[in-house]
Design an enzyme around this catalytic site. Structure first.
Site, PDB file in Angstrom:
ATOM      1  N   LYS A  13       0.834  -1.214   0.000  1.00 42.33           N
ATOM      2  CA  LYS A  13       0.000   0.000   0.000  1.00 42.33           C
ATOM      3  C   LYS A  13       0.869   1.265   0.000  1.00 42.33           C
ATOM      4  CE  LYS A  13      -2.350  -0.977   3.800  1.00 42.33           C
ATOM      5  NZ  LYS A  13      -1.752  -2.266   4.212  1.00 42.33           N
ATOM      6  N   ARG A  87      -9.442   0.768   9.081  1.00 38.91           N
ATOM      7  CA  ARG A  87      -9.042  -0.609   9.351  1.00 38.91           C
ATOM      8  C   ARG A  87     -10.080  -1.356  10.175  1.00 38.91           C
ATOM      9  NH1 ARG A  87      -3.101   0.664   8.987  1.00 38.91           N
ATOM     10  NH2 ARG A  87      -1.927  -1.251   9.045  1.00 38.91           N
ATOM     11  N   ARG A 126      11.408  -6.523   4.508  1.00 40.54           N
ATOM     12  CA  ARG A 126      11.202  -5.083   4.339  1.00 40.54           C
ATOM     13  C   ARG A 126      12.193  -4.326   5.226  1.00 40.54           C
ATOM     14  NH1 ARG A 126       5.397  -2.293   4.879  1.00 40.54           N
ATOM     15  NH2 ARG A 126       5.433  -2.981   7.048  1.00 40.54           N
ATOM     16  N   ARG A 155      11.467  -2.152  10.696  1.00 39.29           N
ATOM     17  CA  ARG A 155      10.430  -1.634  11.593  1.00 39.29           C
ATOM     18  C   ARG A 155      10.254  -2.631  12.727  1.00 39.29           C
ATOM     19  NH1 ARG A 155       5.179   0.118   8.136  1.00 39.29           N
ATOM     20  NH2 ARG A 155       4.211  -0.909   9.914  1.00 39.29           N
ATOM     21  N   ARG A 166      -0.210  -9.030  13.502  1.00 43.22           N
ATOM     22  CA  ARG A 166      -0.803  -8.034  12.595  1.00 43.22           C
ATOM     23  C   ARG A 166      -1.675  -8.707  11.539  1.00 43.22           C
ATOM     24  NH1 ARG A 166       4.190  -5.196  10.451  1.00 43.22           N
ATOM     25  NH2 ARG A 166       2.794  -3.854   9.283  1.00 43.22           N
TER      26      ARG A 166
HETATM   27  P1  AMP Z   1       0.971   0.711   8.944  1.00 40.63           P
HETATM   28  O1  AMP Z   1       2.180   1.531   8.705  1.00 40.63           O
HETATM   29  O2  AMP Z   1      -0.209   1.151   8.105  1.00 40.63           O
HETATM   30  O3  AMP Z   1       1.230  -0.765   8.824  1.00 40.63           O
HETATM   31  O4  AMP Z   1       0.522   0.979  10.466  1.00 40.63           O
HETATM   32  C1  AMP Z   1       1.378   0.660  11.544  1.00 40.63           C
HETATM   33  C2  AMP Z   1       0.577   0.511  12.821  1.00 40.63           C
HETATM   34  O5  AMP Z   1      -0.087   1.748  13.139  1.00 40.63           O
HETATM   35  C3  AMP Z   1      -0.545  -0.527  12.778  1.00 40.63           C
HETATM   36  O6  AMP Z   1      -0.083  -1.849  13.011  1.00 40.63           O
HETATM   37  C4  AMP Z   1      -1.458  -0.017  13.900  1.00 40.63           C
HETATM   38  O7  AMP Z   1      -0.915  -0.323  15.189  1.00 40.63           O
HETATM   39  C5  AMP Z   1      -1.366   1.494  13.718  1.00 40.63           C
HETATM   40  N1  AMP Z   1      -2.409   1.974  12.772  1.00 40.63           N
HETATM   41  C6  AMP Z   1      -2.216   2.539  11.546  1.00 40.63           C
HETATM   42  N2  AMP Z   1      -3.387   2.833  10.955  1.00 40.63           N
HETATM   43  C7  AMP Z   1      -4.353   2.438  11.826  1.00 40.63           C
HETATM   44  C8  AMP Z   1      -5.779   2.446  11.794  1.00 40.63           C
HETATM   45  N3  AMP Z   1      -6.462   2.906  10.731  1.00 40.63           N
HETATM   46  N4  AMP Z   1      -6.439   1.957  12.889  1.00 40.63           N
HETATM   47  C9  AMP Z   1      -5.788   1.494  13.969  1.00 40.63           C
HETATM   48  N5  AMP Z   1      -4.445   1.430  14.058  1.00 40.63           N
HETATM   49  C10 AMP Z   1      -3.735   1.898  12.992  1.00 40.63           C
END
Ligand code: AMP
Length: 211
Positions: A13, A87, A126, A155, A166
């Site tokens: 994404k 999400r 990654r 990360r 996740r």
């Molecule tokens: P990402 O970089 O999109 O994988 O997001 C990293 C982390 O941020 C996720 O594993 C969640 O802990 C938190 N996070 C990001 N977007 C959301 C969302 N829309 N709702 C809840 N937690 C989020």
């Protein structure tokens, strides 16, 4: 264009959002990036989010909602691509209402389809640039030789135990949104396998027929 990029963690994404931003007049709105920046700057939101992110759990809906709606408002309600928001069904419902109140409903939900085995491989390989946030994959898209190696990091939530959590959070709470958007005739599945450029061209082809 008002787009949403949907898919499991590691589906690409972030990579695809950046490519779309380079090609079209669009702003990427990635709640994960906003949350990581808040954690880095040790803001109240960052402190609240930290333990959830580190365990691969979702940050509470009301916290993320404020971040996402604030970012969409800052952008001006047009020409954005949402990446990683919504999400949960609650977030999706709020988003639908929020955007329709601003006459800015989504035009398409691009769903990147990648199977589990490939996702685990992508996430374990990654790496990100600590300052620019640029994503790399150790085999397919390694960091260029002139980049300072010390700034290329994994990360913390890409470690195998957290990745498993996740993915299960994704299956339980996020994947059901596919039906939500399908019912609203917005869901557009896109094959997310292949090189980032191949996937990008597929998305671009899809967009010419959509918006
Ligand atoms: P990402 O970089 O999109 O994988 O997001 C990293 C982390 O941020 C996720 O594993 C969640 O802990 C938190 N996070 C990001 N977007 C959301 C969302 N829309 N709702 C809840 N937690 C989020």
């Amino acid at each position: 264009m008002r787009l949403l990029l949907f898919g499991p963690p590691g589906a690409g994404k972030g990579t695809q959002a950046r490519k779309l931003v380079d090609r079209y007049t669009l702003t990427q709105i990635a709640t994960g990036n906003i949350i990581r920046a808040a954690m880095k700057n040790d803001t109240p939101v960052g402190r609240e989010a930290k333990s959830y992110v580190e365990q691969g759990e979702l940050v509470p809906d009301d916290v993320v909602r404020k971040l996402a709606e604030g970012a969409i408002a800052d952008e001006g309600y047009d020409d954005f691509i949402l990446d990683g928001y919504p999400r949960t069904l609650q977030q999706a419902t709020w988003l639908t209402t929020f955007l329709s109140e601003h006459d800015a409903s989504l035009q398409a939900v691009l769903s990147l389809e990648v199977d589990d085995e490939e996702i685990v491989d992508r996430l374990s390989k990654r790496r990100v640039h600590a300052e620019t946030g640029e994503n790399y994959h150790l085999d397919v898209n390694p960091p260029p030789a002139d980049v300072n190696e010390e700034l290329i990091v994994q990360r913390p939530d890409d470690k195998p135990e957290t990745v498993r959590n996740r993915l299960s959070v994704y299956r339980d709470q996020t994947e059901p949104l596919k039906s939500y958007y399908k019912e609203r005739d917005l869901l557009v599945p896109v094959d997310g396998t292949g090189t980032p450029d191949e996937v990008h061209e597929r998305i671009a082809d899809t967009l010419t027929t959509l918006v």
